[in-house]
Design a protein around this motif. Structure first.
Motif, PDB file in Angstrom:
ATOM      1  N   SER A 267      84.681 -12.280 -82.821  1.00 13.22           N
ATOM      2  CA  SER A 267      83.572 -11.623 -83.525  1.00 13.22           C
ATOM      3  C   SER A 267      82.881 -10.666 -82.564  1.00 13.22           C
ATOM      4  CB  SER A 267      82.555 -12.640 -84.052  1.00 13.22           C
ATOM      5  OG  SER A 267      81.389 -11.963 -84.528  1.00 13.22           O
ATOM      6  N   LYS A 268      82.703  -9.443 -83.007  1.00 17.21           N
ATOM      7  CA  LYS A 268      81.997  -8.454 -82.175  1.00 17.21           C
ATOM      8  C   LYS A 268      80.493  -8.689 -82.195  1.00 17.21           C
ATOM      9  CE  LYS A 268      84.398  -5.094 -84.202  1.00 17.21           C
ATOM     10  NZ  LYS A 268      85.634  -5.770 -84.651  1.00 17.21           N
ATOM     11  N   ARG A 269      80.033  -9.651 -82.999  1.00 17.27           N
ATOM     12  CA  ARG A 269      78.608  -9.996 -83.048  1.00 17.27           C
ATOM     13  C   ARG A 269      78.320 -11.323 -82.363  1.00 17.27           C
ATOM     14  NH1 ARG A 269      77.607  -8.746 -89.496  1.00 17.27           N
ATOM     15  NH2 ARG A 269      78.043  -6.488 -89.443  1.00 17.27           N
ATOM     16  N   ASP A 270      79.235 -11.781 -81.550  1.00 15.53           N
ATOM     17  CA  ASP A 270      79.060 -13.052 -80.847  1.00 15.53           C
ATOM     18  C   ASP A 270      78.085 -12.838 -79.692  1.00 15.53           C
ATOM     19  OD1 ASP A 270      79.342 -15.340 -79.184  1.00 15.53           O
ATOM     20  OD2 ASP A 270      81.322 -15.738 -80.029  1.00 15.53           O
ATOM     21  N   LYS A 271      76.844 -13.264 -79.877  1.00 14.90           N
ATOM     22  CA  LYS A 271      75.808 -13.030 -78.875  1.00 14.90           C
ATOM     23  C   LYS A 271      76.026 -13.861 -77.620  1.00 14.90           C
ATOM     24  CE  LYS A 271      72.369 -11.871 -82.419  1.00 14.90           C
ATOM     25  NZ  LYS A 271      71.085 -12.274 -83.058  1.00 14.90           N
ATOM     26  N   ALA A 272      76.548 -15.072 -77.778  1.00 19.40           N
ATOM     27  CA  ALA A 272      76.775 -15.929 -76.617  1.00 19.40           C
ATOM     28  C   ALA A 272      77.833 -15.319 -75.698  1.00 19.40           C
ATOM     29  CB  ALA A 272      77.206 -17.322 -77.070  1.00 19.40           C
ATOM     30  N   LEU A 273      78.900 -14.780 -76.277  1.00 22.34           N
ATOM     31  CA  LEU A 273      79.947 -14.173 -75.454  1.00 22.34           C
ATOM     32  C   LEU A 273      79.490 -12.842 -74.870  1.00 22.34           C
ATOM     33  CD1 LEU A 273      83.269 -14.951 -77.356  1.00 22.34           C
ATOM     34  CD2 LEU A 273      82.215 -16.153 -75.437  1.00 22.34           C
ATOM     35  N   ALA A 274      78.647 -12.127 -75.583  1.00 25.99           N
ATOM     36  CA  ALA A 274      78.097 -10.893 -75.019  1.00 25.99           C
ATOM     37  C   ALA A 274      77.286 -11.205 -73.767  1.00 25.99           C
ATOM     38  CB  ALA A 274      77.233 -10.181 -76.059  1.00 25.99           C
ATOM     39  N   LEU A 275      76.516 -12.296 -73.811  1.00 23.21           N
ATOM     40  CA  LEU A 275      75.742 -12.713 -72.646  1.00 23.21           C
ATOM     41  C   LEU A 275      76.662 -13.175 -71.521  1.00 23.21           C
ATOM     42  CD1 LEU A 275      73.078 -13.321 -71.248  1.00 23.21           C
ATOM     43  CD2 LEU A 275      73.007 -15.501 -72.474  1.00 23.21           C
ATOM     44  N   ALA A 312      73.783 -16.608 -83.828  1.00 17.41           N
ATOM     45  CA  ALA A 312      74.481 -16.380 -82.563  1.00 17.41           C
ATOM     46  C   ALA A 312      75.908 -15.909 -82.777  1.00 17.41           C
ATOM     47  CB  ALA A 312      74.467 -17.654 -81.727  1.00 17.41           C
ATOM     48  N   GLY A 313      76.499 -16.228 -83.939  1.00 21.04           N
ATOM     49  CA  GLY A 313      77.856 -15.791 -84.237  1.00 21.04           C
ATOM     50  C   GLY A 313      78.907 -16.380 -83.325  1.00 21.04           C
ATOM     51  N   HIS A 314      78.644 -17.574 -82.759  1.00 19.71           N
ATOM     52  CA  HIS A 314      79.530 -18.118 -81.734  1.00 19.71           C
ATOM     53  C   HIS A 314      80.519 -19.148 -82.267  1.00 19.71           C
ATOM     54  CE1 HIS A 314      80.942 -18.749 -77.747  1.00 19.71           C
ATOM     55  NE2 HIS A 314      80.429 -19.953 -77.595  1.00 19.71           N
ATOM     56  N   PHE A 315      80.390 -19.556 -83.532  1.00 17.15           N
ATOM     57  CA  PHE A 315      81.375 -20.470 -84.118  1.00 17.15           C
ATOM     58  C   PHE A 315      81.398 -20.259 -85.623  1.00 17.15           C
ATOM     59  CE2 PHE A 315      83.211 -25.007 -83.213  1.00 17.15           C
ATOM     60  CZ  PHE A 315      84.409 -24.614 -83.761  1.00 17.15           C
ATOM     61  N   ASP A 316      81.707 -19.022 -86.037  1.00 17.79           N
ATOM     62  CA  ASP A 316      81.678 -18.679 -87.457  1.00 17.79           C
ATOM     63  C   ASP A 316      82.588 -19.585 -88.278  1.00 17.79           C
ATOM     64  OD1 ASP A 316      79.985 -16.534 -86.867  1.00 17.79           O
ATOM     65  OD2 ASP A 316      81.675 -15.182 -86.511  1.00 17.79           O
TER      66      ASP A 316
END
Length: 372
Positions: A267-275, A312-316
Protein backbone atom coordinates in the motif's frame (compact mmCIF):
# COMPACT_ATOMS: atom_id res chain seq x y z
CA UNK A 1 14.96 13.61 13.24
CA UNK A 2 13.29 15.73 15.91
CA UNK A 3 10.00 15.42 14.06
CA UNK A 4 10.39 11.61 13.88
CA UNK A 5 10.96 11.48 17.64
CA UNK A 6 7.77 13.48 18.18
CA UNK A 7 5.85 11.07 15.94
CA UNK A 8 7.16 8.07 17.86
CA UNK A 9 6.34 9.65 21.22
CA UNK A 10 2.83 10.48 20.01
CA UNK A 11 2.34 6.88 18.89
CA UNK A 12 3.55 5.67 22.27
CA UNK A 13 1.11 7.89 24.13
CA UNK A 14 -1.80 6.75 21.97
CA UNK A 15 -0.81 3.12 22.49
CA UNK A 16 -0.63 3.66 26.25
CA UNK A 17 -4.20 4.99 26.26
CA UNK A 18 -5.60 2.00 24.35
CA UNK A 19 -5.89 -1.43 25.96
CA UNK A 20 -3.24 -3.93 24.87
CA UNK A 21 -3.98 -7.54 24.17
CA UNK A 22 -3.63 -10.02 27.01
CA UNK A 23 -4.85 -13.58 27.37
CA UNK A 24 -7.93 -13.64 29.58
CA UNK A 25 -9.31 -17.17 29.91
CA UNK A 26 -13.09 -17.46 30.19
CA UNK A 27 -14.35 -20.96 29.30
CA UNK A 28 -17.94 -19.65 29.24
CA UNK A 29 -17.07 -17.50 26.21
CA UNK A 30 -17.16 -20.69 24.11
CA UNK A 31 -20.95 -20.70 24.34
CA UNK A 32 -21.14 -17.09 23.12
CA UNK A 33 -18.52 -16.70 20.40
CA UNK A 34 -17.14 -18.77 17.55
CA UNK A 35 -14.08 -20.68 18.78
CA UNK A 36 -10.93 -20.76 16.66
CA UNK A 37 -8.13 -23.02 17.86
CA UNK A 38 -4.61 -21.64 17.38
CA UNK A 39 -1.49 -23.78 17.85
CA UNK A 40 1.49 -21.70 18.94
CA UNK A 41 5.25 -22.11 19.09
CA UNK A 42 6.97 -19.28 20.93
CA UNK A 43 10.48 -18.19 21.83
CA UNK A 44 9.19 -15.58 24.29
CA UNK A 45 10.37 -15.80 27.86
CA UNK A 46 8.19 -15.30 30.95
CA UNK A 47 7.44 -11.77 32.11
CA UNK A 48 8.86 -11.48 35.66
CA UNK A 49 6.84 -8.34 36.46
CA UNK A 50 3.34 -9.48 35.47
CA UNK A 51 3.88 -13.19 35.97
CA UNK A 52 2.60 -13.87 32.44
CA UNK A 53 4.23 -16.98 30.94
CA UNK A 54 4.96 -15.29 27.58
CA UNK A 55 6.40 -11.78 27.68
CA UNK A 56 8.85 -9.74 25.62
CA UNK A 57 12.05 -11.47 26.69
CA UNK A 58 13.96 -13.89 24.49
CA UNK A 59 14.07 -17.58 25.35
CA UNK A 60 16.40 -20.20 23.87
CA UNK A 61 13.73 -22.77 24.64
CA UNK A 62 10.73 -23.04 22.31
CA UNK A 63 7.47 -23.60 24.15
CA UNK A 64 4.18 -24.75 22.69
CA UNK A 65 0.60 -23.74 23.39
CA UNK A 66 -2.90 -24.68 22.27
CA UNK A 67 -5.10 -21.61 22.58
CA UNK A 68 -8.86 -21.52 22.10
CA UNK A 69 -10.01 -18.05 21.01
CA UNK A 70 -13.67 -17.04 21.13
CA UNK A 71 -14.42 -14.56 18.34
CA UNK A 72 -17.31 -12.44 19.69
CA UNK A 73 -20.62 -12.32 17.79
CA UNK A 74 -21.00 -8.53 17.86
CA UNK A 75 -18.12 -6.92 15.97
CA UNK A 76 -17.29 -5.48 12.59
CA UNK A 77 -15.39 -7.53 10.04
CA UNK A 78 -11.68 -7.06 10.74
CA UNK A 79 -12.17 -5.62 14.23
CA UNK A 80 -10.60 -6.95 17.42
CA UNK A 81 -11.83 -5.57 20.73
CA UNK A 82 -9.84 -6.14 23.92
CA UNK A 83 -11.34 -6.15 27.41
CA UNK A 84 -10.86 -2.77 29.06
CA UNK A 85 -8.52 -2.68 32.06
CA UNK A 86 -10.37 -3.16 35.36
CA UNK A 87 -13.62 -3.85 33.47
CA UNK A 88 -15.56 -7.10 33.36
CA UNK A 89 -14.79 -8.96 30.10
CA UNK A 90 -17.72 -9.06 27.71
CA UNK A 91 -17.77 -12.19 25.49
CA UNK A 92 -20.37 -10.56 23.25
CA UNK A 93 -17.90 -7.85 22.16
CA UNK A 94 -14.42 -8.86 23.40
CA UNK A 95 -11.96 -11.45 22.13
CA UNK A 96 -11.36 -13.94 24.95
CA UNK A 97 -9.55 -17.24 25.36
CA UNK A 98 -11.61 -20.29 26.16
CA UNK A 99 -8.53 -22.33 27.12
CA UNK A 100 -4.76 -21.99 27.25
CA UNK A 101 -3.04 -25.35 27.31
CA UNK A 102 0.75 -25.13 27.63
CA UNK A 103 2.00 -28.37 26.05
CA UNK A 104 4.82 -30.39 27.54
CA UNK A 105 7.18 -30.15 24.58
CA UNK A 106 7.68 -30.70 20.84
CA UNK A 107 6.45 -34.30 20.94
CA UNK A 108 3.15 -33.25 22.51
CA UNK A 109 2.87 -30.39 20.00
CA UNK A 110 3.36 -32.74 17.04
CA UNK A 111 0.89 -35.24 18.46
CA UNK A 112 -1.74 -32.54 18.95
CA UNK A 113 -1.26 -31.24 15.41
CA UNK A 114 -1.33 -34.77 13.99
CA UNK A 115 -4.70 -35.35 15.60
CA UNK A 116 -6.08 -32.26 13.88
CA UNK A 117 -4.65 -33.22 10.50
CA UNK A 118 -6.16 -36.70 10.76
CA UNK A 119 -9.61 -35.09 10.82
CA UNK A 120 -9.01 -33.90 7.24
CA UNK A 121 -8.86 -35.97 4.04
CA UNK A 122 -5.43 -37.00 2.80
CA UNK A 123 -4.07 -34.39 0.41
CA UNK A 124 -6.05 -31.61 2.10
CA UNK A 125 -4.23 -31.46 5.42
CA UNK A 126 -3.33 -27.80 5.14
CA UNK A 127 -1.71 -25.51 7.68
CA UNK A 128 -1.42 -21.72 7.74
CA UNK A 129 1.64 -20.57 9.69
CA UNK A 130 1.30 -16.92 10.73
CA UNK A 131 4.29 -14.80 11.75
CA UNK A 132 3.30 -11.57 13.53
CA UNK A 133 4.93 -8.19 13.05
CA UNK A 134 6.41 -5.30 15.04
CA UNK A 135 5.02 -4.16 18.40
CA UNK A 136 2.96 -7.26 19.20
CA UNK A 137 2.18 -8.99 22.46
CA UNK A 138 1.73 -12.75 22.68
CA UNK A 139 -2.05 -12.40 22.78
CA UNK A 140 -2.27 -9.87 19.94
CA UNK A 141 -0.46 -12.10 17.45
CA UNK A 142 -2.47 -15.19 18.35
CA UNK A 143 -5.80 -13.36 18.35
CA UNK A 144 -4.98 -11.76 15.00
CA UNK A 145 -4.58 -15.21 13.44
CA UNK A 146 -7.86 -16.33 15.01
CA UNK A 147 -9.55 -13.24 13.54
CA UNK A 148 -8.12 -13.92 10.08
CA UNK A 149 -9.08 -17.58 10.25
CA UNK A 150 -12.64 -16.65 11.23
CA UNK A 151 -13.15 -13.72 8.85
CA UNK A 152 -11.59 -15.50 5.84
CA UNK A 153 -13.29 -18.81 6.70
CA UNK A 154 -10.00 -20.67 6.37
CA UNK A 155 -10.35 -24.46 6.39
CA UNK A 156 -6.78 -24.98 7.59
CA UNK A 157 -5.04 -25.75 10.85
CA UNK A 158 -4.00 -22.38 12.29
CA UNK A 159 -0.41 -22.23 13.57
CA UNK A 160 1.29 -19.15 14.99
CA UNK A 161 4.95 -18.37 15.56
CA UNK A 162 5.17 -15.88 18.42
CA UNK A 163 8.67 -14.40 18.37
CA UNK A 164 9.86 -12.03 21.13
CA UNK A 165 8.60 -8.58 20.23
CA UNK A 166 8.98 -5.84 22.84
CA UNK A 167 5.31 -4.98 22.34
CA UNK A 168 6.06 -1.27 22.50
CA UNK A 169 6.09 1.43 19.78
CA UNK A 170 9.60 2.48 20.83
CA UNK A 171 10.93 -1.09 20.66
CA UNK A 172 11.74 -1.15 16.94
CA UNK A 173 15.49 -1.81 17.35
CA UNK A 174 14.80 -4.60 19.86
CA UNK A 175 12.30 -6.19 17.48
CA UNK A 176 14.72 -5.98 14.53
CA UNK A 177 17.34 -7.82 16.59
CA UNK A 178 14.73 -10.35 17.71
CA UNK A 179 14.09 -11.20 14.06
CA UNK A 180 17.67 -12.48 13.80
CA UNK A 181 17.33 -14.29 17.13
CA UNK A 182 14.11 -16.04 16.07
CA UNK A 183 15.10 -17.58 12.72
CA UNK A 184 16.01 -21.02 14.05
CA UNK A 185 12.76 -21.16 16.02
CA UNK A 186 10.67 -20.51 12.91
CA UNK A 187 12.55 -23.12 10.90
CA UNK A 188 12.03 -25.62 13.71
CA UNK A 189 8.30 -24.84 13.77
CA UNK A 190 7.96 -25.45 10.03
CA UNK A 191 9.74 -28.78 10.47
CA UNK A 192 7.40 -29.68 13.34
CA UNK A 193 4.30 -28.87 11.27
CA UNK A 194 5.62 -30.95 8.38
CA UNK A 195 6.47 -33.89 10.65
CA UNK A 196 2.98 -33.74 12.19
CA UNK A 197 1.47 -34.63 8.82
CA UNK A 198 0.74 -31.39 6.96
CA UNK A 199 0.37 -31.86 3.20
CA UNK A 200 0.65 -28.15 2.43
CA UNK A 201 2.01 -25.23 4.44
CA UNK A 202 1.14 -21.63 3.62
CA UNK A 203 3.27 -19.05 5.42
CA UNK A 204 1.64 -15.68 6.09
CA UNK A 205 3.72 -12.93 7.68
CA UNK A 206 3.15 -9.30 8.62
CA UNK A 207 5.51 -6.31 8.82
CA UNK A 208 8.83 -7.26 10.49
CA UNK A 209 7.58 -10.84 10.58
CA UNK A 210 8.07 -10.80 6.81
CA UNK A 211 11.78 -10.08 7.30
CA UNK A 212 11.94 -13.00 9.74
CA UNK A 213 10.13 -15.25 7.26
CA UNK A 214 12.32 -14.47 4.24
CA UNK A 215 15.49 -14.72 6.35
CA UNK A 216 14.35 -18.16 7.51
CA UNK A 217 13.57 -19.26 3.95
CA UNK A 218 17.03 -18.10 2.93
CA UNK A 219 18.50 -20.15 5.76
CA UNK A 220 16.44 -23.22 4.85
CA UNK A 221 17.32 -23.01 1.15
CA UNK A 222 20.97 -23.67 1.98
CA UNK A 223 20.16 -26.69 4.15
CA UNK A 224 19.55 -30.08 2.57
CA UNK A 225 17.89 -31.25 5.78
CA UNK A 226 14.98 -28.88 5.06
CA UNK A 227 14.17 -30.29 1.60
CA UNK A 228 11.19 -32.33 2.83
CA UNK A 229 9.68 -29.24 4.46
CA UNK A 230 10.46 -27.06 1.45
CA UNK A 231 8.40 -29.31 -0.85
CA UNK A 232 5.35 -28.74 1.37
CA UNK A 233 5.52 -24.94 1.33
CA UNK A 234 2.64 -24.17 -1.02
CA UNK A 235 2.70 -20.39 -0.79
CA UNK A 236 4.19 -17.40 0.98
CA UNK A 237 2.19 -14.25 1.70
CA UNK A 238 3.87 -11.11 2.99
CA UNK A 239 1.51 -8.46 4.37
CA UNK A 240 3.05 -4.96 4.46
CA UNK A 241 6.59 -6.38 4.53
CA UNK A 242 9.05 -4.17 6.41
CA UNK A 243 12.06 -5.20 4.31
CA UNK A 244 14.60 -3.08 2.48
CA UNK A 245 14.03 -3.62 -1.25
CA UNK A 246 17.72 -4.25 -2.00
CA UNK A 247 17.94 -6.70 0.89
CA UNK A 248 14.90 -8.56 -0.44
CA UNK A 249 16.56 -8.97 -3.83
CA UNK A 250 19.66 -10.44 -2.17
CA UNK A 251 17.52 -12.77 -0.06
CA UNK A 252 15.58 -13.92 -3.12
CA UNK A 253 18.82 -14.55 -5.03
CA UNK A 254 20.10 -16.71 -2.17
CA UNK A 255 16.82 -18.64 -1.97
CA UNK A 256 16.78 -19.31 -5.71
CA UNK A 257 13.38 -20.52 -6.88
CA UNK A 258 10.78 -18.86 -4.64
CA UNK A 259 7.85 -20.91 -3.31
CA UNK A 260 4.74 -20.32 -5.41
CA UNK A 261 2.61 -18.35 -5.15
CA UNK A 262 4.78 -15.69 -3.52
CA UNK A 263 2.47 -12.78 -2.78
CA UNK A 264 3.39 -9.31 -1.50
CA UNK A 265 0.58 -7.09 -0.17
CA UNK A 266 1.52 -3.42 -0.59
CA UNK A 267 0.00 0.00 0.00
CA UNK A 268 1.37 3.40 -0.97
CA UNK A 269 -0.58 4.81 2.00
CA UNK A 270 1.16 2.66 4.60
CA UNK A 271 2.20 5.28 7.15
CA UNK A 272 4.15 2.85 9.33
CA UNK A 273 6.36 1.76 6.42
CA UNK A 274 6.81 5.35 5.28
CA UNK A 275 8.17 6.12 8.75
CA UNK A 276 10.36 2.99 8.70
CA UNK A 277 11.79 4.06 5.34
CA UNK A 278 12.67 7.50 6.71
CA UNK A 279 14.33 5.99 9.77
CA UNK A 280 16.50 3.79 7.55
CA UNK A 281 17.28 6.60 5.10
CA UNK A 282 15.53 4.84 2.21
CA UNK A 283 12.82 5.99 -0.16
CA UNK A 284 10.52 3.04 0.55
CA UNK A 285 10.19 -0.46 1.96
CA UNK A 286 9.04 -3.59 0.13
CA UNK A 287 5.51 -3.13 1.47
CA UNK A 288 5.00 0.34 -0.02
CA UNK A 289 6.78 0.08 -3.37
CA UNK A 290 5.27 2.11 -6.17
CA UNK A 291 4.71 -0.87 -8.45
CA UNK A 292 5.92 -4.25 -9.66
CA UNK A 293 8.79 -2.68 -11.65
CA UNK A 294 11.02 -2.87 -8.58
CA UNK A 295 10.62 -6.65 -8.29
CA UNK A 296 10.10 -7.40 -11.98
CA UNK A 297 12.98 -9.88 -12.07
CA UNK A 298 11.29 -12.09 -9.47
CA UNK A 299 8.38 -14.53 -9.73
CA UNK A 300 6.13 -12.66 -7.30
CA UNK A 301 2.61 -11.27 -7.24
CA UNK A 302 2.20 -7.74 -5.90
CA UNK A 303 -1.27 -7.07 -4.48
CA UNK A 304 -1.72 -3.29 -4.30
CA UNK A 305 -4.34 -2.51 -1.63
CA UNK A 306 -3.82 1.27 -1.61
CA UNK A 307 -7.48 1.90 -2.47
CA UNK A 308 -8.54 0.13 0.74
CA UNK A 309 -6.07 1.86 3.07
CA UNK A 310 -7.42 3.88 5.97
CA UNK A 311 -5.73 5.05 9.15
CA UNK A 312 -2.18 3.70 9.37
CA UNK A 313 -2.81 1.43 6.37
CA UNK A 314 -0.35 -1.12 7.77
CA UNK A 315 -2.51 -4.28 7.67
CA UNK A 316 -5.34 -3.63 5.21
CA UNK A 317 -5.85 -7.34 4.55
CA UNK A 318 -6.80 -7.87 8.21
CA UNK A 319 -8.42 -4.51 9.06
CA UNK A 320 -10.47 -3.49 6.01
CA UNK A 321 -13.96 -5.01 6.02
CA UNK A 322 -14.41 -4.57 2.26
CA UNK A 323 -11.00 -6.05 1.45
CA UNK A 324 -11.59 -8.94 3.86
CA UNK A 325 -14.85 -9.66 2.06
CA UNK A 326 -13.18 -10.12 -1.32
CA UNK A 327 -10.16 -11.98 0.13
CA UNK A 328 -12.59 -14.31 1.88
CA UNK A 329 -14.10 -15.19 -1.50
CA UNK A 330 -10.66 -15.80 -2.96
CA UNK A 331 -9.73 -18.08 -0.05
CA UNK A 332 -13.04 -19.95 -0.24
CA UNK A 333 -12.58 -20.48 -3.98
CA UNK A 334 -9.06 -21.83 -3.43
CA UNK A 335 -7.09 -18.68 -4.06
CA UNK A 336 -4.12 -16.84 -2.66
CA UNK A 337 -4.49 -17.81 1.01
CA UNK A 338 -4.94 -21.46 0.09
CA UNK A 339 -1.75 -21.41 -1.97
CA UNK A 340 -2.89 -22.54 -5.42
CA UNK A 341 -2.03 -19.33 -7.23
CA UNK A 342 -5.39 -18.08 -8.53
CA UNK A 343 -4.67 -14.68 -7.10
CA UNK A 344 -6.35 -12.70 -9.87
CA UNK A 345 -9.81 -14.01 -9.02
CA UNK A 346 -12.19 -11.16 -8.05
CA UNK A 347 -9.22 -8.89 -7.49
CA UNK A 348 -8.90 -5.97 -9.92
CA UNK A 349 -6.59 -4.70 -12.64
CA UNK A 350 -3.84 -7.16 -13.54
CA UNK A 351 -0.51 -5.91 -14.91
CA UNK A 352 2.42 -8.16 -15.89
CA UNK A 353 5.93 -6.71 -15.61
CA UNK A 354 8.49 -9.29 -16.81
CA UNK A 355 8.41 -12.08 -14.18
CA UNK A 356 6.20 -10.23 -11.72
CA UNK A 357 2.44 -9.76 -11.68
CA UNK A 358 0.77 -6.74 -10.11
CA UNK A 359 -2.88 -6.79 -9.10
CA UNK A 360 -4.29 -3.37 -8.27
CA UNK A 361 -7.23 -4.14 -6.03
CA UNK A 362 -10.17 -1.74 -6.07
CA UNK A 363 -13.42 -1.50 -4.10
CA UNK A 364 -15.26 -1.59 -7.44
CA UNK A 365 -13.68 -4.96 -8.26
CA UNK A 366 -14.53 -6.20 -4.78
CA UNK A 367 -18.17 -5.22 -5.10
CA UNK A 368 -18.34 -6.79 -8.58
CA UNK A 369 -16.92 -10.03 -7.23
CA UNK A 370 -19.35 -10.05 -4.29
CA UNK A 371 -22.32 -9.81 -6.66
CA UNK A 372 -21.26 -12.85 -8.72
Amino acid sequence: MRRLIVIFLSAGLMSACAPRGTVIVDPAAASVGSVQTVYIATTRGPDPESGEPFGAGRSKETRYVRLGVAVPPVRGLGQIEWPRPHARPDPVHDFLATERDILSGPEAFRATLSQQFRHKPAGKRDAVVFVHGFNMTFAEGAYRLAQLGHDLKLDSVLVHYSWPSRGHPLGYAYDRDSVLFARDGLQDLLEQVSAAGADHITIAAHSLGSLLTVETLRQMASSRSSSAVWRKISGVILFSPDIDVDVFHEQAAAIGELPQPFVIFTSKRDKALALSARLTGERERLGNIDGADEVADLAVTVMDTTAFSTGAGHFDAADSASLLAVLGQIATAGGVLEGDGRVGLLAGTVVTVRNATQIIMTPVAAMSGMSN
